[in-house]
Enzyme design. Structure first.
Site, short mmCIF file in Angstrom:
data_model
loop_
_atom_site.label_atom_id
_atom_site.label_comp_id
_atom_site.label_asym_id
_atom_site.label_seq_id
_atom_site.Cartn_x
_atom_site.Cartn_y
_atom_site.Cartn_z
N CYS A 342 9.62 -27.52 37.82
CA CYS A 342 10.05 -27.41 39.22
C CYS A 342 8.86 -27.64 40.16
O CYS A 342 8.32 -28.72 40.22
CB CYS A 342 10.76 -26.09 39.46
SG CYS A 342 11.79 -26.10 40.96
N HIS A 434 14.86 -25.43 35.29
CA HIS A 434 14.50 -24.11 34.76
C HIS A 434 15.38 -23.82 33.54
O HIS A 434 16.49 -24.33 33.42
CB HIS A 434 14.74 -23.02 35.81
CG HIS A 434 13.85 -23.11 36.99
ND1 HIS A 434 12.50 -22.86 36.94
CD2 HIS A 434 14.11 -23.41 38.29
CE1 HIS A 434 11.97 -23.00 38.15
NE2 HIS A 434 12.93 -23.34 38.98
#
Length: 511
Positions: A342, A434
């Site tokens: 991310c 994630h």
């Protein structure tokens, strides 16, 4: 008919509210009770995406798993994601609605959210037999009581009995219990049913005289003494406090299957978010995970992870200030494994155009991946599925940054081989997803690649199931409640509310 309810409050932050709530939920569901978790307002950098695309705190997602139900935005209607010491992004019913300073939030916005919070709780109580609510911080934060919507504010409005949890491992638990009650108004005190001691070490019989005296002083029972156990933390985080050396759960991991261990260094960037991504690695036999903040700590690492962050540009500056940026660039050139997740993926790219999060405009990245990132005002919130390294990958996305990949290899693809996310150059990988390392087959395949690149004779265990380990952890929490709490008395609280006639303890809340 409205289902029963209970508010689990704490003498302090990190007293064990999240763990106790999850334990009560798992105990109840094993008794055949249809139960749901609820936290009116959570402050956390660890969040999760529900199936309907709503962002909630990871602790509530784990508590939903303890209940064996699908998490929804109703379970955490207000989520605050800190962007620094002075402001937070406000996420309402799973969607971001703006940034507010602490003064702006507590000065008026919070109280306006009370109706929404109560509606969510009422909907859950109309659907489930019981709703176990988690408070935040301490209910005796008298400076914030007027606008409180997560502790006594919600308890008063919803008529919930309150169980106060205290961490005896910190010391001062009797004073904390007594002081918490004594600082509440008479109306609030009437809902505080009693106490639960958490993390006790030693012979409980030595504690019992104190518990008897506490009952004599407050008129309230202690509903249980939970022993200290390693490895029982769930995905929780309050505010900005992150223990860089103790975030990864302690657990009894088996010895390595191969001849070598694999060393993983996680850069402890500012405003680190969803650092729980590395828990799945830490659960692997022979994988050693540590958080680092100095370049020399990368020297012996077989894999370096740059994790997610709520402040991508700030994290990039921090990496440069610490000398970690230079070490990462050198490591990439040497084809030594790096994984960016991310925000960590974004900093590895060529440049970042940010008029949303930091409002710094165009900022140069580390340039080790052919990626250009532009921050969009709309946040991406999805639960994608794909393939990588020949294995299925499940993940979730929470980010404003939109990545334009201009080269390298696809990292995660669909079943037709079309790129879905991320990229790879040499031994540097990057992804917005994630939770991808929780996919067992992919995690093993990825670790084999890392071990080969690092020259380690490491072999992933063939049977590690991260989902099964999570379930075992939740069952252990349920066991703690079942074996060490007065479950009959707890059920009476949930079903019937706080006992009548509880005494007032002076001085009470200031006028």
């Amino acid at each position: 008919m409205t289902g029963g309810g209970l508010l689990v409050a704490g003498t302090t932050s990190d007293a064990g509210k999240s763990v106790v709530t999850a334990g009560i939920c798992r105990w109840l569901v094993r008794q055949g009770v249809k139960v749901a978790p609820f936290k009116a307002q959570n402050m956390s950098l660890n969040s999760f995406v529900t199936r309907e695309g709503a962002e909630i705190g990871r602790a509530q997602a784990m508590q939903a798993q303890a209940c064996r139900v699908e998490p929804t935005a109703l379970m955490n209607p207000v989520l605050l994601k800190p962007g620094g010491e002075q402001s937070s992004q406000v996420v309402l019913l799973g969607k971001p609605v703006g940034e507010l300073s602490a003064r702006g939030y507590h000065g008026g916005r919070q109280q306006k959210l009370l109706g929404t919070v109560l509606d969510c709780l009422a909907e859950l109580r109309g659907t489930y037999d019981a709703v176990i609510c988690e408070g935040a911080g301490s209910p005796a934060e008298i400076n914030l009581r007027r606008t409180d919507i997560v502790n006594m504010g919600i308890a008063r409005n919803a008529g919930l009995p309150v169980l106060v949890v205290g961490d005896i491992d910190r010391g001062g638990v009797f004073a904390s219990f007594f002081g918490t009650v004594a600082l509440l108004s008479p109306e609030d005190q009437a809902l505080v049913a009693g106490f639960l001691v958490n993390k006790f070490r030693g012979d409980v019989s030595l504690l019992e005289p104190g518990l008897d005296m506490l009952h004599g002083l407050t008129g309230r029972h202690t509903y249980g003494v939970l022993p200290f156990r390693h490895g029982l933390g769930i995905d929780e985080e309050d505010g900005l406090r992150v223990s860089l050396r103790g975030t990864v759960r302690e657990s009894n991991v088996a010895p390595p299957v191969g001849e070598d261990v694999l060393r993983v260094a996680v850069c402890a960037v500012p405003l680190m978010s969803n650092f729980t991504d590395v828990d799945a690695l830490a659960a692997e036999p022979g994988v050693v995970v540590r958080f680092v903040d100095r370049p020399e700590e990368l020297a012996d690492a077989d894999l370096v992870i740059v994790p997610g962050t709520r402040g991508t540009v700030r994290a990039l500056e921090w990496l440069r200030e610490r000398g970690l940026a230079e070490a990462l660039v050198r490591r990439a050139a040497e084809r030594r494994p790096i994984l960016g997740i991310c925000g960590g993926f974004q900093v590895l790219g060529e440049h970042i155009e940010d008029d949303v999060e930091s409002r710094r405009g165009q900022v140069e990245g580390l340039g080790v991946l052919p990626v250009r990132v532009r921050f969009a005002r709309e946040k991406t919130l999805t639960r994608p599925v794909g393939e990588a390294l020949g294995e299925r990958v499940d993940g979730y996305e929470i980010h404003h940054g939109v990545a334009e990949v201009t080269g390298g290899e696809a990292f995660i693809s669909d079943d037709q081989g079309h790129s879905l996310d991320g990229c790879r150059v040499g031994q540097t990988w990057g992804t917005h997803w994630h939770g991808s390392l929780e996919s067992d087959g992919f995690r093993r395949a990825f670790l084999r690649e890392v071990a080969a690149a690092a020259g380690r004779r490491f072999v992933p265990a063939p049977d590690t199931s991260f989902a099964a380990l999570r379930e075992e952890q939740l069952d252990r929490l349920g066991d703690l409640i079942e074996q060490h709490a007065d479950t009959d008395a707890l059920w009476r609280l949930i079903e019937s509310g706080a006992p009548q006639g509880l005494p007032f303890i002076p001085p009470g809340a200031p006028a």
